[in-house]
Every structure is written in structure tokens, then in C-alpha cells.
Motif scaffolding. Sequence first.
Motif, PDB file in Angstrom:
ATOM      1  N   ARG A   1       4.584   7.241   4.218  1.00 25.68           N
ATOM      2  CA  ARG A   1       4.639   5.872   3.711  1.00 25.68           C
ATOM      3  C   ARG A   1       5.132   4.904   4.793  1.00 25.68           C
ATOM      4  O   ARG A   1       4.568   3.817   4.963  1.00 25.68           O
TER       5      ARG A   1
ATOM      6  N   ILE B   1       0.826  -1.213   0.000  1.00 27.30           N
ATOM      7  CA  ILE B   1       0.000   0.000   0.000  1.00 27.30           C
ATOM      8  C   ILE B   1       0.858   1.259   0.000  1.00 27.30           C
ATOM      9  O   ILE B   1       0.618   2.188  -0.776  1.00 27.30           O
ATOM     10  N   ALA B   2       1.872   1.273   0.868  1.00 23.03           N
ATOM     11  CA  ALA B   2       2.662   2.494   1.034  1.00 23.03           C
ATOM     12  C   ALA B   2       3.678   2.688  -0.088  1.00 23.03           C
ATOM     13  O   ALA B   2       3.838   3.802  -0.605  1.00 23.03           O
ATOM     14  N   TYR B   3       4.374   1.624  -0.472  1.00 23.90           N
ATOM     15  CA  TYR B   3       5.437   1.748  -1.471  1.00 23.90           C
ATOM     16  C   TYR B   3       5.032   1.176  -2.834  1.00 23.90           C
ATOM     17  O   TYR B   3       5.539   1.624  -3.860  1.00 23.90           O
TER      18      TYR B   3
ATOM     19  N   ARG C   1       1.986   1.391  -3.879  1.00 20.26           N
ATOM     20  CA  ARG C   1       0.911   2.292  -4.322  1.00 20.26           C
ATOM     21  C   ARG C   1      -0.380   1.564  -4.660  1.00 20.26           C
ATOM     22  O   ARG C   1      -1.183   2.044  -5.475  1.00 20.26           O
TER      23      ARG C   1
ATOM     24  N   THR D   1       2.401   4.479   7.395  1.00 18.36           N
ATOM     25  CA  THR D   1       1.325   3.624   6.884  1.00 18.36           C
ATOM     26  C   THR D   1       1.711   2.155   6.973  1.00 18.36           C
ATOM     27  O   THR D   1       0.907   1.307   7.386  1.00 18.36           O
TER      28      THR D   1
END
Length: 335
Positions: free
Chosen positions: A226, A130-132, A134, A229
Amino acid sequence: MSEPTTDRPPGKTAALSLPSIRGVGEMRHLGLFGALALLVVVGLVTRPDNFATASNLVSILSLAATIGVITVGATFVIIGGGIDLSVGAVMALASVWATTLATQSYGPVVMGICAILVGTGAGLVNGWLIAYGRLVPFIATLAMLVAARGLAQRMSDRKTQLIQSDNAAIVDLSTTRVAGIPLLVYVFAFVVILGWVLLNRTTFGRRTYAVGGNPEAARLAGIDVRRHTMLLYALSGLCCGIAAILIMARTTTGSSTHGDLYELDAIAAVIIGGTLLTGGRGTIMGSILGLLIFTLITNLFILNGLNTSDQLIAKGLIIVVAVLLQRRNLKERAP
């Protein structure tokens, strides 16, 4: 929530104030207490001989403990602006991995550590995607739900794995009682207290509100959005690992079927407790009260011999009403 300011030396994180939810939160908590009281009255009226008994109270608390630990992690994720649909499947995977013969041969401590590591690892994968990567949280955690459940089925060959007698220390969490309450309920209470402190008394909690309320403002304030998250999903996975230990204690098994629809109960409890689906607002206390409401509803359906499908319909309606009330409240407060 007031946006963080950026007039500070480079590399320093601005002091982020908690959202002004005290008044709204207290009113919502009063409403939740009222709903709990109403359910208790319904139980006393419909099943007076079975509802108000020590054994039923212990049953309610034991059921709430397992889902409750997951709910604590879900609260952080949703306040941070995310969603985690994989919690039930990750818990099942952790329970299966911890109860394989290879893991059990090392004893109950290693079994517990294994469950926690598996849960945290799955959470880190969710967070990284999710964070890296996307990916949208819904898609990433849905993929994890399917993959974790499938891996649990593959590892267990779709069979229930029993905890061996040598590892009875895990089962003792359910059978050993202090003041008439099983130890697993105390574990749940401890997790709730730690979650409350982390959310309300630490920088991590303030950053969670900031990231959920306005990610761009949080980034400008110096927060690594990020990384934070990813840590939120790792925390959710950690809670799934702890919940796996509790469900192993309750059922004396590890199974790929554990945690079926737990994501429904956990997310619903968080929403009913007042946490915004869009993030930036919520409380641990509200989530736990929402959980108790759902657990009482389940208990009342069981005691009155009502159909499970009717129970799911009732829960679905409650979720819809809670979201509609959230939207109405937001419109009323909008300038």
C-alpha cells in the motif's frame, strides 16, 4: 517474473530480481526503432522541405519533452499495476496555481516549487485513495481528472494567466539553447535518466516490478504494498509538476486547458513501448520510443495539414493494435 522467497529473517525485504524482459524488450525496441525509421521516411517523402529542418527537430523535441516527463511517471504507475488518468488535469492545475499573481510575486523559484508541490500533492491524494481507500485506480484518477480540471478553471476564472516579465527565468527554459537544443529538452533527458536509474538500479524499482507482477507475493516478501503504491502515484504527480514548469516555459502561460488529452498520449506511449497494462513488465526506454512515435505522428499530421480528428483516430487504432499484440504475446508465452 520469479516470485520472491520468504525464507529470510523477519523485517528484512527479500532480494527481488528484475523480470526477465531483456530478450523480449530488446526485440520490441528494435521494432520501435523500425517504426521510427519508417515515420522519418514518410516525413522525408511527404514534406522534404519542412520535415528535415533544425526548427522542426526542435519543435518535435520540445513537444516530446513535456509529455515525456509525464510518460516517465506513467511508466512507473503502470508497471506497478495501476493507471493514472489525471496526469493532464494535474499538470494544468499545477500550471495555474504557479502562475497566480500571489505565487508569481515570490519569483520563479517559488513558482517552480509550487508546481512541483501541487503535482506531488495531487499524486499523493490519488495514491492514498487507491492504496488505503481501496478505490479502483480508474475511478480514483478519473475523479482527480475532473476535480483538478475544475479547480484549475475556478482558480483562473477560465482565463489564461501570463507569466510576468519579472519571472522570465521560467520562460528561459524554452528560449535558451545549448548546442541548438532548448534547456527544457535537457530537463526531459535528465528526468528520463533518473527514471531509468530508479527503475533499474534501485530497490524501489525492483519493488515496483514485484508489486505490479504479483502484489500478494510482494506482500509476503515483506514489501508494504500500500505504501509503495501511494509512492508510485506521488512520483507520477511529481512528474506532472515538472511537466507544468516545462509547459509554462513553452507557452509563457498557466491555463486550465493545458494538458488536454495528455493522459492519452502518455498511456499510449507506455503501452506501445511494451509495458503490460496488467503490470509487472516494462521499460523506460520502450516508453520513450513509444512517445517519440506518437510525437512524430502528430508532427507529420501537422506538416501535412491533416485533420486533428483523423490524428486522434489514428492514435486510437495504434493503441488497440498495441494491446492486441500484447495479449497475443502473452498467450504465446503461456504454458
